[in-house]
Write a protein that holds these residues in place. Structure first.
Motif, PDB file in Angstrom:
ATOM      1  N   PHE A  59       0.883  -1.191  -0.194  1.00 26.60           N
ATOM      2  CA  PHE A  59       0.070   0.071   0.102  1.00 26.60           C
ATOM      3  C   PHE A  59       0.811   1.212   0.016  1.00 26.60           C
ATOM      4  O   PHE A  59       0.837   2.187  -0.578  1.00 26.60           O
ATOM      5  N   THR A  60       1.939   1.037   0.938  1.00 28.29           N
ATOM      6  CA  THR A  60       2.887   2.402   0.743  1.00 28.29           C
ATOM      7  C   THR A  60       3.683   2.682  -0.492  1.00 28.29           C
ATOM      8  O   THR A  60       3.588   3.808  -0.871  1.00 28.29           O
ATOM      9  N   TYR A  61       3.920   1.527  -0.971  1.00 26.89           N
ATOM     10  CA  TYR A  61       4.787   1.620  -2.307  1.00 26.89           C
ATOM     11  C   TYR A  61       3.789   1.989  -3.454  1.00 26.89           C
ATOM     12  O   TYR A  61       4.457   2.658  -4.253  1.00 26.89           O
ATOM     13  N   GLY A  62       2.602   1.310  -3.258  1.00 19.84           N
ATOM     14  CA  GLY A  62       1.821   1.513  -4.590  1.00 19.84           C
ATOM     15  C   GLY A  62       1.072   2.681  -4.548  1.00 19.84           C
ATOM     16  O   GLY A  62       0.545   3.309  -5.580  1.00 19.84           O
ATOM     17  N   PHE A  63       0.697   3.338  -3.455  1.00 21.26           N
ATOM     18  CA  PHE A  63      -0.147   4.312  -3.380  1.00 21.26           C
ATOM     19  C   PHE A  63       0.220   5.699  -2.582  1.00 21.26           C
ATOM     20  O   PHE A  63      -0.145   6.932  -3.275  1.00 21.26           O
ATOM     21  N   LEU A  64       0.675   5.563  -1.596  1.00 19.64           N
ATOM     22  CA  LEU A  64       1.106   6.724  -1.039  1.00 19.64           C
ATOM     23  C   LEU A  64       2.644   7.258  -1.407  1.00 19.64           C
ATOM     24  O   LEU A  64       2.634   8.582  -1.678  1.00 19.64           O
ATOM     25  N   ALA A  65       3.587   6.361  -1.546  1.00 20.86           N
ATOM     26  CA  ALA A  65       4.896   6.963  -1.935  1.00 20.86           C
ATOM     27  C   ALA A  65       4.830   7.652  -3.018  1.00 20.86           C
ATOM     28  O   ALA A  65       5.458   8.610  -3.478  1.00 20.86           O
ATOM     29  N   PRO A  66       4.064   7.213  -4.225  1.00 26.61           N
ATOM     30  CA  PRO A  66       4.152   8.134  -5.504  1.00 26.61           C
ATOM     31  C   PRO A  66       3.335   9.561  -5.343  1.00 26.61           C
ATOM     32  O   PRO A  66       3.911  10.298  -6.085  1.00 26.61           O
ATOM     33  N   GLU A  67       2.574   9.739  -4.420  1.00 22.25           N
ATOM     34  CA  GLU A  67       2.130  10.924  -4.149  1.00 22.25           C
ATOM     35  C   GLU A  67       3.017  11.783  -3.374  1.00 22.25           C
ATOM     36  O   GLU A  67       2.972  12.977  -3.534  1.00 22.25           O
ATOM     37  N   ILE A  68       3.635  11.109  -2.371  1.00 22.24           N
ATOM     38  CA  ILE A  68       4.452  12.082  -1.525  1.00 22.24           C
ATOM     39  C   ILE A  68       6.008  12.010  -2.132  1.00 22.24           C
ATOM     40  O   ILE A  68       6.383  13.316  -2.167  1.00 22.24           O
ATOM     41  N   PHE A  69       6.378  11.274  -2.797  1.00 19.67           N
ATOM     42  CA  PHE A  69       7.858  11.354  -3.533  1.00 19.67           C
ATOM     43  C   PHE A  69       7.862  11.557  -4.947  1.00 19.67           C
ATOM     44  O   PHE A  69       8.783  11.852  -5.625  1.00 19.67           O
ATOM     45  N   GLY A  70       6.683  11.211  -5.650  1.00 19.69           N
ATOM     46  CA  GLY A  70       6.615  11.478  -6.818  1.00 19.69           C
ATOM     47  C   GLY A  70       7.216  10.676  -7.952  1.00 19.69           C
ATOM     48  O   GLY A  70       7.710  10.884  -9.031  1.00 19.69           O
TER      49      GLY A  70
ATOM     50  N   ALA B 235       4.824  -4.747 -11.021  1.00 23.17           N
ATOM     51  CA  ALA B 235       5.173  -6.154 -10.445  1.00 23.17           C
ATOM     52  C   ALA B 235       5.626  -6.099  -8.946  1.00 23.17           C
ATOM     53  O   ALA B 235       5.439  -7.183  -8.438  1.00 23.17           O
ATOM     54  N   ARG B 236       6.400  -5.196  -8.869  1.00 24.41           N
ATOM     55  CA  ARG B 236       6.677  -5.062  -7.369  1.00 24.41           C
ATOM     56  C   ARG B 236       5.464  -4.857  -6.317  1.00 24.41           C
ATOM     57  O   ARG B 236       5.604  -5.470  -5.312  1.00 24.41           O
ATOM     58  N   VAL B 237       4.577  -3.945  -6.681  1.00 19.30           N
ATOM     59  CA  VAL B 237       3.507  -3.898  -5.738  1.00 19.30           C
ATOM     60  C   VAL B 237       2.847  -5.234  -5.826  1.00 19.30           C
ATOM     61  O   VAL B 237       2.134  -5.524  -4.558  1.00 19.30           O
ATOM     62  N   PHE B 238       2.591  -5.961  -6.833  1.00 16.74           N
ATOM     63  CA  PHE B 238       1.874  -7.222  -6.617  1.00 16.74           C
ATOM     64  C   PHE B 238       2.588  -8.461  -6.059  1.00 16.74           C
ATOM     65  O   PHE B 238       2.048  -9.023  -5.323  1.00 16.74           O
ATOM     66  N   TYR B 239       3.804  -8.350  -6.048  1.00 16.69           N
ATOM     67  CA  TYR B 239       4.823  -9.299  -5.246  1.00 16.69           C
ATOM     68  C   TYR B 239       4.723  -8.743  -3.844  1.00 16.69           C
ATOM     69  O   TYR B 239       4.491  -9.759  -2.992  1.00 16.69           O
ATOM     70  N   LEU B 240       4.572  -7.802  -3.465  1.00 16.79           N
ATOM     71  CA  LEU B 240       4.436  -7.183  -2.069  1.00 16.79           C
ATOM     72  C   LEU B 240       3.255  -7.639  -1.503  1.00 16.79           C
ATOM     73  O   LEU B 240       2.910  -8.307  -0.499  1.00 16.79           O
TER      74      LEU B 240
END
Length: 54
Positions: A5-16, A22-27
């Motif tokens: 959730f952090t890598y797939g949804f929050l981090a793109p908004e925060i860090f751009g 594939a990484r989000v699905f793996y996690l």
């Protein structure tokens, strides 16, 4: 909070940055067994607590 959730949804908004799908699905897939175990333990504990409270 789950890393998928952090890598797939929050981090793109925060860090751009653009997340790797594939990484989000793996996690997501790798956290399912632990979530099932913790959910079962939590359900048992919640049942005991509800019996004590009532």
């Amino acid at each position: 909070m789950h890393p998928f959730f952090t890598y797939g949804f929050l981090a793109p908004e925060i860090f751009g940055f653009v997340p790797d799908q594939a990484r989000v699905f793996y996690l997501f897939i790798t956290y399912i067994p632990g979530d099932v175990f913790i959910g079962a333990v939590s359900a048992l504990l919640a049942g005991r607590v509800s019996r004590v409270v009532t």
